[in-house]
Each structure stands twice: as C-alpha cells, then as structure tokens.
Design a protein around this motif. Structure first.
Motif, mmCIF file in Angstrom:
data_model
loop_
_atom_site.group_PDB
_atom_site.id
_atom_site.type_symbol
_atom_site.label_atom_id
_atom_site.label_comp_id
_atom_site.label_asym_id
_atom_site.label_seq_id
_atom_site.Cartn_x
_atom_site.Cartn_y
_atom_site.Cartn_z
ATOM 1 N N ALA A 16 25.478 21.504 -11.943
ATOM 2 C CA ALA A 16 25.697 22.975 -11.092
ATOM 3 C C ALA A 16 23.899 23.534 -10.993
ATOM 4 C CB ALA A 16 25.324 24.093 -12.601
ATOM 5 N N ILE A 17 22.848 22.250 -11.750
ATOM 6 C CA ILE A 17 21.297 22.839 -10.749
ATOM 7 C C ILE A 17 20.649 20.777 -10.358
ATOM 8 C CG2 ILE A 17 19.330 22.477 -11.759
ATOM 9 C CD1 ILE A 17 20.073 23.968 -14.482
ATOM 10 N N ARG A 18 20.533 21.728 -9.423
ATOM 11 C CA ARG A 18 19.973 20.241 -7.820
ATOM 12 C C ARG A 18 18.582 19.593 -7.993
ATOM 13 N NH1 ARG A 18 16.199 19.474 -4.494
ATOM 14 N NH2 ARG A 18 16.123 21.704 -4.748
ATOM 15 N N LEU A 19 18.348 20.736 -8.413
ATOM 16 C CA LEU A 19 16.254 20.168 -8.874
ATOM 17 C C LEU A 19 15.868 21.245 -10.340
ATOM 18 C CD1 LEU A 19 13.673 19.533 -8.884
ATOM 19 C CD2 LEU A 19 13.324 21.329 -7.464
ATOM 20 N N LEU A 20 15.771 20.742 -11.545
ATOM 21 C CA LEU A 20 14.944 21.208 -12.560
ATOM 22 C C LEU A 20 13.773 20.970 -12.876
ATOM 23 C CD1 LEU A 20 17.429 21.694 -15.849
ATOM 24 C CD2 LEU A 20 15.034 21.595 -16.167
ATOM 25 N N ASP A 21 12.653 21.572 -13.275
ATOM 26 C CA ASP A 21 11.233 21.786 -13.441
ATOM 27 C C ASP A 21 11.273 22.027 -14.953
ATOM 28 O OD1 ASP A 21 8.831 21.265 -13.295
ATOM 29 O OD2 ASP A 21 8.374 21.584 -11.500
ATOM 30 N N ALA A 22 11.624 21.412 -15.711
ATOM 31 C CA ALA A 22 11.337 21.873 -17.058
ATOM 32 C C ALA A 22 9.714 22.412 -17.557
ATOM 33 C CB ALA A 22 12.038 21.130 -18.003
ATOM 34 N N ALA A 23 8.840 21.269 -17.044
ATOM 35 C CA ALA A 23 7.406 21.495 -17.285
ATOM 36 C C ALA A 23 6.599 22.260 -16.272
ATOM 37 C CB ALA A 23 6.769 20.631 -16.681
ATOM 38 N N GLN A 24 7.143 23.205 -15.170
ATOM 39 C CA GLN A 24 7.365 24.740 -14.941
ATOM 40 C C GLN A 24 7.808 25.839 -15.283
ATOM 41 O OE1 GLN A 24 7.000 25.706 -10.181
ATOM 42 N NE2 GLN A 24 7.337 24.322 -10.390
ATOM 43 N N MET A 55 16.806 29.630 -8.977
ATOM 44 C CA MET A 55 16.725 29.728 -7.146
ATOM 45 C C MET A 55 17.705 29.007 -7.226
ATOM 46 S SD MET A 55 14.548 32.118 -7.082
ATOM 47 C CE MET A 55 14.235 32.417 -5.547
ATOM 48 N N LYS A 56 18.676 30.291 -5.679
ATOM 49 C CA LYS A 56 19.617 28.552 -5.454
ATOM 50 C C LYS A 56 18.590 28.386 -4.108
ATOM 51 C CE LYS A 56 23.320 29.702 -1.799
ATOM 52 N NZ LYS A 56 24.498 30.285 -0.975
ATOM 53 N N VAL A 67 12.919 24.316 -1.349
ATOM 54 C CA VAL A 67 14.598 24.422 -1.311
ATOM 55 C C VAL A 67 14.757 23.501 0.614
ATOM 56 C CG1 VAL A 67 16.228 26.123 -0.138
ATOM 57 C CG2 VAL A 67 14.441 26.728 -1.592
ATOM 58 N N VAL A 68 16.390 22.887 0.176
ATOM 59 C CA VAL A 68 16.347 21.740 0.925
ATOM 60 C C VAL A 68 17.526 22.104 1.837
ATOM 61 C CG1 VAL A 68 15.211 19.745 -0.128
ATOM 62 C CG2 VAL A 68 17.489 20.176 -0.787
ATOM 63 N N CYS A 69 18.407 23.446 1.468
ATOM 64 C CA CYS A 69 20.064 23.315 1.338
ATOM 65 C C CYS A 69 21.009 22.339 1.525
ATOM 66 C CB CYS A 69 19.757 23.392 2.861
ATOM 67 S SG CYS A 69 18.096 25.349 3.423
ATOM 68 N N GLY A 70 20.372 21.569 0.939
ATOM 69 C CA GLY A 70 21.626 20.842 0.666
ATOM 70 C C GLY A 70 21.855 19.905 1.075
ATOM 71 N N SER A 71 20.800 19.556 2.172
ATOM 72 C CA SER A 71 21.060 18.610 2.631
ATOM 73 C C SER A 71 19.865 16.977 2.878
ATOM 74 C CB SER A 71 20.535 19.306 4.319
ATOM 75 O OG SER A 71 20.745 18.190 5.155
ATOM 76 N N ARG A 72 20.251 16.245 3.180
ATOM 77 C CA ARG A 72 18.793 15.209 3.222
ATOM 78 C C ARG A 72 18.262 14.894 4.188
ATOM 79 N NH1 ARG A 72 23.683 11.769 3.300
ATOM 80 N NH2 ARG A 72 23.895 10.683 1.298
ATOM 81 N N LEU A 73 18.565 16.165 5.480
ATOM 82 C CA LEU A 73 16.689 16.089 6.302
ATOM 83 C C LEU A 73 16.393 16.972 6.178
ATOM 84 C CD1 LEU A 73 19.627 16.991 9.549
ATOM 85 C CD2 LEU A 73 18.522 15.017 9.370
ATOM 86 N N LEU A 74 15.969 17.655 5.405
ATOM 87 C CA LEU A 74 15.189 18.433 3.935
ATOM 88 C C LEU A 74 14.174 17.811 2.874
ATOM 89 C CD1 LEU A 74 16.924 22.209 5.121
ATOM 90 C CD2 LEU A 74 14.970 20.526 6.753
ATOM 91 N N LEU A 75 14.651 17.191 2.498
ATOM 92 C CA LEU A 75 14.832 16.227 1.645
ATOM 93 C C LEU A 75 13.306 15.941 1.416
ATOM 94 C CD1 LEU A 75 17.542 14.014 0.037
ATOM 95 C CD2 LEU A 75 16.342 16.002 -1.075
ATOM 96 N N PRO A 97 11.604 31.364 -13.128
ATOM 97 C CA PRO A 97 12.555 30.006 -12.493
ATOM 98 C C PRO A 97 12.231 28.746 -13.198
ATOM 99 C CG PRO A 97 11.050 31.096 -11.330
ATOM 100 C CD PRO A 97 10.378 32.091 -12.328
ATOM 101 N N PHE A 98 12.911 28.124 -12.938
ATOM 102 C CA PHE A 98 13.175 26.825 -13.912
ATOM 103 C C PHE A 98 13.782 25.932 -13.159
ATOM 104 C CE2 PHE A 98 16.715 28.336 -16.611
ATOM 105 C CZ PHE A 98 17.283 26.831 -16.173
ATOM 106 N N GLY A 99 14.536 26.454 -11.994
ATOM 107 C CA GLY A 99 15.189 25.402 -11.095
ATOM 108 C C GLY A 99 15.948 25.422 -9.565
ATOM 109 N N VAL A 100 16.492 24.771 -9.236
ATOM 110 C CA VAL A 100 17.157 25.045 -8.027
ATOM 111 C C VAL A 100 18.537 24.444 -8.093
ATOM 112 C CG1 VAL A 100 17.334 25.317 -5.290
ATOM 113 C CG2 VAL A 100 15.026 24.730 -7.146
#
Length: 195
Positions: A16-24, A55-56, A67-75, A97-100
C-alpha cells in the motif's frame, strides 16, 4: 504515529505504501506534541490533530515526500521543499504525513500495479486488487494503517478503490479544495480523502 508505523510494517506485504519515512513522521508528530504543550488552544483548533496520514503518489505534494506518479521516469526527482496548497491545508488541520501510497503509473489504470513496485493488494484478499488509482490509499485505510489517506479522482480513482475495499471515498465538488500542481486531469480531478 508509532501505532501506524507498526501497522505499516506488519502489513508491508500489501504494497500500500510506496515510500514510508518513519523519521519524518515521528519528527512531525513530536512537533505537534510540543505544540500541545506550548499552545493548547491552537492544537485544539486543529480538527485532525495528530492523526497519521498518507499522501498519494500523484498530484498534491507534501514537503519532504517525493511524488513520482508510479513512474521510473520521475524516480530521480528531489523531494519538494514546500507543501502544495492542499497538503498545507491537511497539515494545518493537524494531519501528520509519514509516507506516500502506491498508484499505477501516472494513475492511468484501475489497478495499482506500478512497474516501480510495490503492487498494492486488497487487505481482504491479497490475490485481488484494491483498485486504482488510489489503490494504495484504500488498502492502507482498509488495513487499519491509517484512518484517512489522500486520494484524487478524475475517472473513479477514489470511488473504485473505496468500493473494492469496503470504504467510503469522498470526491468533493470541483473547486471545493485546491487542485495543487497542474495536471492533465485538472479540469475533472478532485483531490479527496479515502475514509
């Protein structure tokens, strides 16, 4: 926040979570704890004070969360240094917020299976999709990781995942909330919350 982070860890298999930033997330939660001690009246005015939030990975951005829109192009894009208008309003309401969450590439399908991974899975049956494009958000809410997650809806991107996961998806009237950064769907998309 600690409870949400623990549930995110326990349900990592759902993707469900592409990016989780626990510290933030913990840093932001600690800042709200300090606010509660120093300015309780201001804290009491925040309707979602201290509520963990995701966040989405498409559209509105929160400072520090790329935010990379699920794309390698924006990683390789750097994380934004400032929050979009919508994310700033979420934060002003007390959401933390703590992730995307996971989305399909550029939100173009009704299954959240980006090539960059992870593929979002339905908490009620991981062999099934939680829908898309806000499938990660819906899966996170349905799994109890968070009680609210940001989504957006142009062609069912909130409503379909909500239906797949047994939730309520809110699509506000167009222009009721700020649209955030421009996109190809800006005329029809409404940033929203899955709940």
């Amino acid at each position: 926040m600690r409870s949400s982070l623990a549930r995110a860890h326990d349900h990592a298999h759902l993707g469900a979570i592409r990016l989780l930033d626990a510290a933030q997330g913990l840093r932001r939660a600690d800042a709200l704890d300090a606010l509660l001690r120093t300015d309780p009246a201001r804290a009491a005015a925040m309707p979602f004070f201290g509520v963990p939030f995701l966040m989405k990975d498409l559209g509105a951005t929160a400072a520090g969360f790329p935010v990379v829109c699920g794309s390698r192009l924006l990683l390789d894009l750097p994380p934004p240094i400032a929050s979009s208008d919508l994310a700033a309003r979420f934060e002003a309401a007390g959401l933390v917020p703590f992730g995307v969450t996971t989305v399909p590439e550029f939100g173009m399908t009704l299954a959240s299976e980006p090539a960059i991974g992870p593929m979002a899975r339905n908490p009620f049956d991981p062999s099934r999709t939680p829908g898309g494009s806000s499938g990660g958000a819906a899966a996170a809410v349905a799994a109890g990781i968070v009680t609210l997650a940001q989504s957006g809806d142009a062609g069912g991107s909130t409503r379909v995942p909500a239906a797949c996961c047994g939730l309520v998806g809110l699509k506000p009237t167009r222009a009721a909330v700020p649209g955030g950064p421009p996109s190809a769907t800006i005329s029809t998309a409404s940033p929203a919350n899955s709940c």
